[in-house]
Design a protein around this motif. Structure first.
Motif, short mmCIF file in Angstrom:
data_model
loop_
_atom_site.label_atom_id
_atom_site.label_comp_id
_atom_site.label_asym_id
_atom_site.label_seq_id
_atom_site.Cartn_x
_atom_site.Cartn_y
_atom_site.Cartn_z
N ARG A 157 -8.09 -3.06 -2.04
CA ARG A 157 -7.87 -1.58 -2.62
C ARG A 157 -9.82 -0.90 -2.49
NH1 ARG A 157 -3.72 0.13 0.24
NH2 ARG A 157 -2.16 -0.18 -0.14
N LYS A 158 -10.74 -2.60 -3.33
CA LYS A 158 -11.66 -2.22 -3.19
C LYS A 158 -12.56 -1.60 -2.36
CE LYS A 158 -12.14 -5.43 -6.65
NZ LYS A 158 -13.41 -7.07 -7.09
N ARG A 159 -12.52 -1.74 -1.05
CA ARG A 159 -12.80 -1.29 0.35
C ARG A 159 -11.88 -0.56 0.45
NH1 ARG A 159 -15.15 -4.75 5.46
NH2 ARG A 159 -15.52 -2.88 7.05
N GLY A 160 -12.41 0.72 0.45
CA GLY A 160 -11.48 1.90 0.46
C GLY A 160 -11.84 2.72 2.45
N ASN A 161 -12.58 2.31 3.40
CA ASN A 161 -12.65 3.01 4.45
C ASN A 161 -11.32 2.59 5.80
OD1 ASN A 161 -14.21 0.46 4.76
ND2 ASN A 161 -15.50 1.24 6.38
N ASN A 162 -10.31 1.92 5.58
CA ASN A 162 -9.86 1.42 6.31
C ASN A 162 -8.46 1.03 5.73
OD1 ASN A 162 -8.07 0.60 8.39
ND2 ASN A 162 -10.05 -0.42 9.45
N PRO A 163 -7.83 2.31 5.65
CA PRO A 163 -5.79 1.77 4.55
C PRO A 163 -5.42 0.86 5.10
CG PRO A 163 -6.91 3.98 4.37
CD PRO A 163 -8.09 3.41 5.63
N GLY A 164 -5.22 1.01 6.33
CA GLY A 164 -4.65 0.48 7.74
C GLY A 164 -4.61 -1.39 6.65
N MET A 165 -6.09 -1.88 6.82
CA MET A 165 -6.41 -2.86 6.51
C MET A 165 -6.04 -3.46 5.24
SD MET A 165 -7.53 -4.55 9.21
CE MET A 165 -8.13 -6.39 7.65
N SER A 166 -6.30 -2.35 4.20
CA SER A 166 -5.53 -2.57 3.45
C SER A 166 -4.05 -2.44 3.09
CB SER A 166 -5.57 -2.23 1.94
OG SER A 166 -6.95 -1.31 1.72
N ASP A 167 -3.67 -2.78 3.84
CA ASP A 167 -1.67 -3.00 3.90
C ASP A 167 -1.59 -4.36 4.51
OD1 ASP A 167 -1.44 -0.15 2.80
OD2 ASP A 167 -1.29 0.70 4.36
N LEU A 168 -2.31 -4.85 5.64
CA LEU A 168 -2.20 -5.77 5.75
C LEU A 168 -2.98 -6.50 5.30
CD1 LEU A 168 -4.08 -5.08 9.88
CD2 LEU A 168 -1.45 -5.05 9.47
N MET A 169 -4.16 -6.49 4.54
CA MET A 169 -4.24 -8.26 3.70
C MET A 169 -3.06 -7.99 2.34
SD MET A 169 -6.65 -9.66 5.09
CE MET A 169 -6.02 -9.06 6.27
#
Length: 187
Positions: A157-169
């Motif tokens: 979650r260091k890159r916060g501009n796409n929460p959906g990608m964070s969830d997938l990763m």
């Protein structure tokens, strides 16, 4: 490298009082890191030549708004106006994607990457050949180091501009992320 970017940024800030930076000035500033020929200076810097206009604009906007953060990109984007961001996105989207000459992944890595894709559905947004579309970035042929770090940044979650990608990763193991990065780089 950072000195070059900071020097260019200082020059553009100084020019800002007198006039807005030209597209050529902004392109030169981008080229300091992303490469004058489309091949980035550092392997952790993404290829932007040939990337989609919509995606490039959104990333610049997100850096400017602070939704995406980077020690080098954030101050650069802060100096750009909306029209500058649109012009840069259009300019770089019309360039040909450079070949980074990365080797194809070995068969076991391909198998692991394809299994990971089956679990999280990367191709649902990035298309069957990982070429992206519109606001979804091209992943095929991107630098392995950049791809791996980006996926890990989403995961942490260091890159916060796409929460959906964070969830997938978060649903993807670090070993699968490493395999995906190597596989995508070699496409």
């Amino acid at each position: 490298m950072k000195r070059i970017v900071l020097a260019l940024l200082s020059t553009l800030i100084g020019l800002g009082a007198a006039r807005a930076a030209s597209l050529e000035d902004n392109v030169a500033m981008c080229g300091a890191c992303h490469g004058e020929n489309g091949v980035p200076q550092e392997k952790t810097t993404p290829v932007i030549w040939g990337q989609y206009e919509g995606y490039l604009y959104l990333q610049l906007r997100d850096y400017k708004r602070g939704d995406r953060k980077d020690d080098q990109m954030s101050p650069v984007a802060e100096q750009l106006e909306r029209d500058d961001m649109f012009a840069l996105a259009k300019y770089f989207s019309q360039k040909q994607w450079p070949r980074l000459e990365q080797p194809p992944a070995p068969a076991d890595v391909v198998t692991r990457a394809q299994r990971a894709n089956g679990s999280v559905g990367c191709t649902g947004c990035h298309q069957a050949s990982y070429l992206g579309e519109g606001t979804q970035p091209r992943l095929a042929g991107q630098s392995r180091e950049y791809m791996q770090q980006t996926m890990l940044d989403f995961r942490a979650r260091k890159r916060g501009n796409n929460p959906g990608m964070s969830d997938l990763m978060l649903a993807t193991s670090e070993d699968d992320i490493k395999a995906m990065a190597e596989y995508l780089a070699g496409l």
